[in-house]
Design an enzyme around this catalytic site. Structure first.
Site, PDB file in Angstrom:
ATOM      1  N   GLU A 262     -12.457  -1.760  12.088  1.00  0.00           N
ATOM      2  CA  GLU A 262     -12.446  -1.043  10.812  1.00  0.00           C
ATOM      3  C   GLU A 262     -13.600  -1.454   9.898  1.00  0.00           C
ATOM      4  OE1 GLU A 262      -8.799  -1.551   8.608  1.00  0.00           O
ATOM      5  OE2 GLU A 262      -9.606  -0.587   6.827  1.00  0.00           O
TER       6      GLU A 262
ATOM      7  N   GLU B 151       0.819  -1.219   0.000  1.00  0.00           N
ATOM      8  CA  GLU B 151       0.000   0.000   0.000  1.00  0.00           C
ATOM      9  C   GLU B 151       0.851   1.268   0.000  1.00  0.00           C
ATOM     10  OE1 GLU B 151      -2.745  -0.597   3.306  1.00  0.00           O
ATOM     11  OE2 GLU B 151      -4.102  -1.681   1.989  1.00  0.00           O
TER      12      GLU B 151
ATOM     13  N   ASP C 281      -8.581  -8.788   4.243  1.00  0.00           N
ATOM     14  CA  ASP C 281      -8.301  -7.692   5.176  1.00  0.00           C
ATOM     15  C   ASP C 281      -9.327  -7.576   6.292  1.00  0.00           C
ATOM     16  OD1 ASP C 281      -7.075  -5.547   6.265  1.00  0.00           O
ATOM     17  OD2 ASP C 281      -7.602  -4.107   4.711  1.00  0.00           O
TER      18      ASP C 281
HETATM   19  C1  GCV Z   1      -2.381   0.610   8.371  1.00  0.00           C
HETATM   20  C2  GCV Z   1      -5.975  -1.924   5.506  1.00  0.00           C
HETATM   21  C3  GCV Z   1      -6.370  -0.645   6.195  1.00  0.00           C
HETATM   22  C4  GCV Z   1      -5.202   0.315   6.280  1.00  0.00           C
HETATM   23  C5  GCV Z   1      -4.043  -0.400   6.971  1.00  0.00           C
HETATM   24  C6  GCV Z   1      -3.698  -1.640   6.175  1.00  0.00           C
HETATM   25  C7  GCV Z   1      -2.587  -2.443   6.824  1.00  0.00           C
HETATM   26  O1  GCV Z   1      -5.762  -1.695   4.150  1.00  0.00           O
HETATM   27  O2  GCV Z   1      -7.462  -0.076   5.537  1.00  0.00           O
HETATM   28  O3  GCV Z   1      -5.610   1.443   7.008  1.00  0.00           O
HETATM   29  O4  GCV Z   1      -2.927   0.439   7.083  1.00  0.00           O
HETATM   30  O5  GCV Z   1      -4.840  -2.466   6.093  1.00  0.00           O
HETATM   31  O6  GCV Z   1      -2.913  -3.361   7.552  1.00  0.00           O
HETATM   32  O7  GCV Z   1      -1.438  -2.154   6.599  1.00  0.00           O
END
Ligand code: GCV
Length: 720
Positions: free
Chosen positions: A413, A311, A385
């Protein structure tokens, strides 16, 4: 008359302040309420076993343990307990590590090899004609854990006669991952701002740091990563390390080590180097020196957690290297000091056309056995996720030569933020109990991560924290149970979530069976409820864009295909679901053959995972005889009904709970009910465009149009 009015006014202000204070304290005190027992018979039973406290140690940890014991006993039993250094009474609780015990007591305790370095023994012994309870361990931290365990027995009204408890944590790294940024915002945080007040550190030690450490120690958590995995290199500068050191000093006596996230490009950003290539000697040296600097300040520093090439985070691949090169270079830097590298396997790439669910496995399994001894690979519980439900990540069971640690998300989340009551230990247990078949039947995920399968020395469980500076720490009073349950499962990954719910309720609210039974059942049910009203039958990742709050199955315009909900549900005129069987992406082949066989066919795939693994026609007959469309709609309705039922249960609990927490939960459940209906209506209206079918009997008609749901925007949703 005028005076009377004045006094009445003063009295009401006082009462208001007082009630605010008690509310704040109740919410704030988590599961460590130590409420005074009202049952006189029970109190006298306890007092017939406990008359005094003897603390043999002088170390800071010993003092914390004895003070806690004193506080707990005094509050619960309503009697003063002095802490003595010498055993001169009958029925004392003697606390001290092995080295502090007399040879006679040691003999009574028996073999200390039954426990590990953090374990404890609580035993009733007969000493010089007197009955005593000894709480001991190889180290003081074990004694501290033993004290919390002993107090929990009383908190939960258990018998303390003739005790003989021998217990050790099954994993070594039991750690919270804070996704806290240096500006105090918390990524995916729904309980206020970060606890860490970087501006006032190192000189100002907020009482919250101490209370945080105490709460964690009480459930066996022994590590904390202070900073977000989307890392900021500044945390590694001396300006910040001084502040980290102050926190480490607070946490140390509670048995908690501090870890940091390492931004892979830190050598460039704060080190003035031109590259962060892990094979570059200057880069490796930079990290070695950085480690030296950190360990000089914090001799028991735990190590680094790293999100690399994921990411948008930098990583070794920026330099044509791989994850092994990156992790091992950092491992070398911390190895001389006993540090650990937790290297995350949460990777997927926009340049990889492969099913996102397959990418981490595809990349990491080839590295099996190549990491240094002090590297542990941190794997999310599922391959996408932190969804309301995911089948276990296929990496568990596929890397026998590599220590793997679990990453759970405690913060919600994708599960309604801290507005929805969802008891996560049930979800965690479901994953931990999944059978990987790595070494035949019974080789569960729990056994992979506790090292019992591969005898790996490094083991661990991480939980992405749900803690912020809200008065009650976690936003929702019941979200405290998720923090609690995470700690208990990290200690023992085979613990039953029903036991955890029962324990937590007793410690947090009341021991009254009329309260415990229905409310514990409500907590357990809440796990399935959220799946039903959000993503039933294996649907996943259909939350709205970015913030992931509320439904967004229609979202299709994001720059990366795998960020779009339509990528995951694949609804069309023929049906719905992601074909991951042989006719699709063949992701099922990443599991052991026994597991793959189950997931691969429509007939054998558990219906809870159906649309995760298969694209299924709207007319497909489910096991209960319903068509898929009707079954899906009824599941959404069931989720809504379950929340209604949770409300009914809670509404009957008023007399067992303080008014403030009762009302808080009541209001939150009302929002959850509204939002469950929102999920149901929005998703069904959207999917109905493809199924072309009417809603079955028993499913309430939506009160809004699809256009309305699609028009909703939440520009300031928290945690984004
Ligand atoms: C910290 C998901 C979340 C992100 C998070 C990522 C990760 O994509 O939406 O906010 O980033 O996981 O675990 O690295």
């Amino acid at each position: 008359m005028r005076y009377q009015k004045k006094y009445l006014f003063i009295l009401s202000v006082f009462l208001l302040l007082f009630s605010f204070k008690t509310m704040a304290q109740k919410d704030y005190k988590l599961w460590l309420q130590y409420d005074k027992k009202t049952d006189a018979e029970l109190v006298s039973k306890y007092l017939s076993n406990v008359q005094g406290i003897v603390s043999l140690g002088n170390a800071e940890t010993s003092k914390i343990a004895s003070n806690e014991l004193q506080l707990g006993l005094q509050n619960m039993l309503g009697k003063k307990f002095e802490i003595k250094a010498k055993i001169d009474l009958d029925k004392t609780v003697i606390i001290g590590s092995k080295a502090l015990l007399s040879a006679e007591i040691q003999k009574e305790i028996g073999n200390f090899d039954q426990i590990n370095e953090e374990g404890f023994i609580i035993k009733t012994i007969f000493l010089k004609g007197k009955n005593q309870i000894v709480i001991t361990g190889k180290k003081e931290v074990g004694v501290l854990y033993g004290v919390y365990n002993f107090l929990r027995l009383i908190q939960t009204n258990k018998n303390i006669k003739n005790l003989n408890i021998v217990d050790s944590p099954k994993t070594n790294i039991r750690i919270l991952n804070h996704w806290d940024n240096l500006d105090r915002t918390v990524e995916r945080g729904y309980a206020g701002f970060s606890l860490w007040n970087w501006q006032k550190l190192p000189d100002f030690i907020d009482q919250r740091y101490i209370d945080y450490a105490r709460a964690n120690a009480s459930i066996g958590i022994n590590g904390t990563v202070l900073t977000n995995v989307n890392a900021n290199a500044l945390i590694l500068t001396s300006q910040y390390l001084e502040k980290v050191e102050a926190l480490a000093n607070v946490f140390r006596p509670y048995g908690i080590k501090v870890y940091l996230t390492a931004r892979f490009s830190a050598p460039i950003e704060i080190g003035g180097l031109k590259t962060a290539d892990p094979k570059d000697a200057d880069v490796a040296n930079w990290w070695k020196n950085k480690a030296k600097e950190i360990y000089k300040r914090i001799p028991d520093f735990g190590g680094f957690l790293v999100k690399a090439n994921s990411e948008g985070q930098p990583g070794p691949q920026n330099y044509g290297r791989d994850h092994v090169d990156g992790a091992n270079m950092l491992a070398d830097a911390v190895a001389p000091f006993g540090g650990v590298i937790m290297w995350r396997a949460f990777v997927y790439s926009e340049h990889d056309a492969n099913d996102r669910a397959k990418q981490a496995y595809a990349e990491f399994v080839t590295y099996d056995g190549k990491f240094k001894d002090n590297v542990i690979v941190q794997v999310k519980n599922g391959a996408i996720d932190f969804q309301p439900r995911e089948p276990f990540h296929p990496m568990f069971g596929a890397m026998p030569k590599t220590p793997l640690m679990m990453e759970f998300q405690i913060t919600q989340e994708y599960l309604g933020f801290s507005t929805h009551l969802v008891f996560l230990p049930k979800l965690f247990q479901e994953v931990l109990a999944s059978d990987t078949y790595q070494k035949g039947k019974g080789t569960t995920v729990a056994k992979v991560i506790d090292g019992s399968l591969t005898k790996t020395k490094l083991t661990g469980i991480a939980g992405v924290s749900n803690i912020g500076n809200d008065l009650n720490w976690t936003g929702h009073p019941f979200a405290q149970a998720n923090w609690y349950g995470f700690g208990r499962l990290a200690w023992n990954p085979e613990l039953d979530s029903e036991v955890i719910a029962d324990e937590w309720l007793r410690c947090t609210f009341s021991n009254d069976e009329n309260f415990i039974k229905p409310v514990a059942a409500m907590m357990i049910e809440s796990r399935e409820a959220v799946v039903n009203y959000m993503t039933p039958l294996g649907l996943h990742h259909i939350m709205d864009t970015g913030h992931h709050y509320g439904p967004g199955p229609w979202v299709s315009n994001l720059s990366r295909p795998e960020w779009n909900p339509v990528y995951y549900h694949k609804a069309d005129k023929n049906g719905i679901g992601f074909d991951r069987s042989k006719t699709g992406t063949n992701a099922t082949a990443q599991y052991a053959p026994e597991v793959a066989k189950i997931f691969s066919t429509l007939e054998t795939c558990p219906e809870k995972d159906l649309l995760w693994f298969h694209h299924v026609s709207w007319d497909y007959k489910l096991k209960n005889g319903q068509t898929l469309w009707n079954g899906l709609a009824l599941k959404y309705q069931e989720g809504v009904n379950q929340v209604k039922n949770m409300q009914d249960v809670w509404n009957k609990s008023a007399k067992y709970v303080d008014e403030d927490r009762f009302k808080e939960v009541q209001m939150l459940l009302e929002i959850q009910y509204k939002e469950a209906k929102w999920w149901r209506d929005a998703c069904l209206l959207y999917f109905q465009q493809y199924s072309g079918k009417e809603l079955p009997a028993g499913v309430e008609k939506p009160t809004q149009t699809l256009d309305y749901f699609q028009s909703l925007k939440f520009p300031f949703a928290p945690g984004n």
